[in-house]
Write an enzyme that holds these catalytic residues in place. Structure first.
Site, PDB file in Angstrom:
ATOM      1  N   ASP A  67      -1.124  -7.170  12.014  1.00  0.00           N
ATOM      2  CA  ASP A  67       0.137  -7.708  11.497  1.00  0.00           C
ATOM      3  C   ASP A  67       1.335  -7.277  12.338  1.00  0.00           C
ATOM      4  O   ASP A  67       1.216  -6.415  13.214  1.00  0.00           O
ATOM      5  CB  ASP A  67       0.341  -7.286  10.029  1.00  0.00           C
ATOM      6  CG  ASP A  67       0.008  -5.816   9.783  1.00  0.00           C
ATOM      7  OD1 ASP A  67      -0.077  -5.049  10.761  1.00  0.00           O
ATOM      8  OD2 ASP A  67      -0.174  -5.434   8.621  1.00  0.00           O
ATOM      9  N   ASP A 136      -0.135  -0.298  -2.845  1.00  0.00           N
ATOM     10  CA  ASP A 136      -0.334  -1.426  -3.768  1.00  0.00           C
ATOM     11  C   ASP A 136      -1.671  -2.135  -3.523  1.00  0.00           C
ATOM     12  O   ASP A 136      -1.916  -3.206  -4.060  1.00  0.00           O
ATOM     13  CB  ASP A 136       0.835  -2.424  -3.654  1.00  0.00           C
ATOM     14  CG  ASP A 136       0.941  -3.054  -2.259  1.00  0.00           C
ATOM     15  OD1 ASP A 136       0.077  -2.777  -1.400  1.00  0.00           O
ATOM     16  OD2 ASP A 136       1.882  -3.839  -2.030  1.00  0.00           O
ATOM     17  N   HIS A 138      -2.807  -3.269  -0.641  1.00  0.00           N
ATOM     18  CA  HIS A 138      -2.865  -4.264   0.441  1.00  0.00           C
ATOM     19  C   HIS A 138      -3.730  -3.780   1.610  1.00  0.00           C
ATOM     20  O   HIS A 138      -3.805  -2.584   1.881  1.00  0.00           O
ATOM     21  CB  HIS A 138      -1.467  -4.703   0.908  1.00  0.00           C
ATOM     22  CG  HIS A 138      -0.662  -3.685   1.636  1.00  0.00           C
ATOM     23  ND1 HIS A 138       0.709  -3.617   1.576  1.00  0.00           N
ATOM     24  CD2 HIS A 138      -1.020  -2.670   2.478  1.00  0.00           C
ATOM     25  CE1 HIS A 138       1.145  -2.636   2.340  1.00  0.00           C
ATOM     26  NE2 HIS A 138       0.123  -2.048   2.891  1.00  0.00           N
TER      27      HIS A 138
HETATM   28  P1  PGA Z   1       0.003   4.063   6.024  1.00  0.00           P
HETATM   29  O1  PGA Z   1       0.053   2.510   5.646  1.00  0.00           O
HETATM   30  O2  PGA Z   1      -1.155   4.218   6.940  1.00  0.00           O
HETATM   31  O3  PGA Z   1       1.315   4.324   6.713  1.00  0.00           O
HETATM   32  O4  PGA Z   1      -0.167   4.808   4.761  1.00  0.00           O
HETATM   33  C1  PGA Z   1      -1.137   1.866   5.299  1.00  0.00           C
HETATM   34  C2  PGA Z   1      -0.850   0.422   4.932  1.00  0.00           C
HETATM   35  O5  PGA Z   1       0.226   0.138   4.392  1.00  0.00           O
HETATM   36  O6  PGA Z   1      -1.722  -0.422   5.175  1.00  0.00           O
END
Ligand code: PGA
Length: 266
Positions: A67, A136, A138
């Protein structure tokens, strides 16, 4: 699915690096799906170390990132392209023309997303996809409610994601509200998936995603339908898993059977 509960973040990162290294040994021209965020930083550090100290070779590798924020140019310090350059690409021998990160400044986003999907297909599909998980649920930026069949597209971020990511920006208002993201359906087409999660902040959502029902409200739960997923968590990340003892037992037992089981799925 195989769930590995490592003691520490470093161990989690090392086990993940072992899996990527094995993949590159099997197929030097592997197509790697890569993720950003704080979770895979240790994995990338370990891959860089292995490249520099042990000659782990990325010269034939093709990469696709999950992304990118809309409207951030690759040179923006908070863009995911910049993150990947800093944490991995600038330190290994990957050919720059084999690197793909969604382009946040694409003029026609829909056309770009279609092109990205086609590029993944042209490369032969993703061999191993690295994923983190958001609070959340995702995976990539597939926020709650994302279709489990979704493809690469523009997504509106949730307030929680914007707040979670605000730590990287000077002001919360600067966090982009939209992102281009591979879909859940795109991710599920990877031949193998590696989900990483560490820290207490991820414990509840990891338990929900792995042991709860499959639902579009928790995108990561869709991984339950994939035939070859390895989840690696640290002790805190795995602290809410109901079947933690069983997962640990499987890991111990499998170690006894290696090398017979290498590459096989439970
Ligand atoms: P993080 O984010 O590795 O910074 O915890 C993970 C994500 O949002 O997919």
């Amino acid at each position: 699915m195989e769930t590995i509960i490592a003691d520490t973040y470093e161990e989690m990162s090392r086990i993940a690096a072992d899996m990527i290294e094995r993949q590159l040994m099997r197929k030097p021209s592997s197509v790697l799906g890569l993720a950003t965020g704080s979770t895979p930083v240790g994995l990338y550090r370990e891959l860089v170390r292995r490249h520099k100290e042990q000659g782990l070779d990325f010269s034939k590798v093709i990469t696709f990132n999950l992304d990118e924020y809309l409207d951030l140019r690759p040179s923006h310090p908070q863009s995911y392209r910049y993150f990947m350059n800093e944490n991995l690409f600038n330190h290994i021998n990957v050919d720059p023309k084999n690197i793909h990160v969604p382009y946040g400044h694409a003029g026609d986003v829909e056309e770009f997303c279609e092109w990205y999907e086609q590029e993944i297909k042209r490369a032969g599909g993703i061999d191993i996809q690295v994923l983190g998980i958001g609070a959340d649920g995702h995976i990539a930026f597939n926020e709650p409610g994302s279709s489990l069949g979704s493809r690469t597209r523009l997504k509106t971020l949730t307030k929680q994601t914007i707040e979670d990511n605000a730590r990287f920006f000077d002001k919360a208002e600067e966090v982009p509200r939209f992102a281009i993201t591979m879909g859940v359906g795109t991710i599920l087409e990877a031949r193998e998936i590696l989900l990483l999660a560490n820290s207490r902040k991820k414990a509840d959502i990891i338990a929900e995603a792995l042991e709860g029902p499959i639902t579009a409200q928790v995108s990561a739960s869709a991984l339950q339908m994939h035939r070859h997923v390895t989840v690696i968590v640290d002790a805190e990340g795995g602290s809410k898993l109901k079947r933690a003892d069983y997962y640990k037992w499987i890991f111990q037992e499998k170690k006894r059977l290696i090398p017979r089981l290498i590459g096989k799925v439970t």
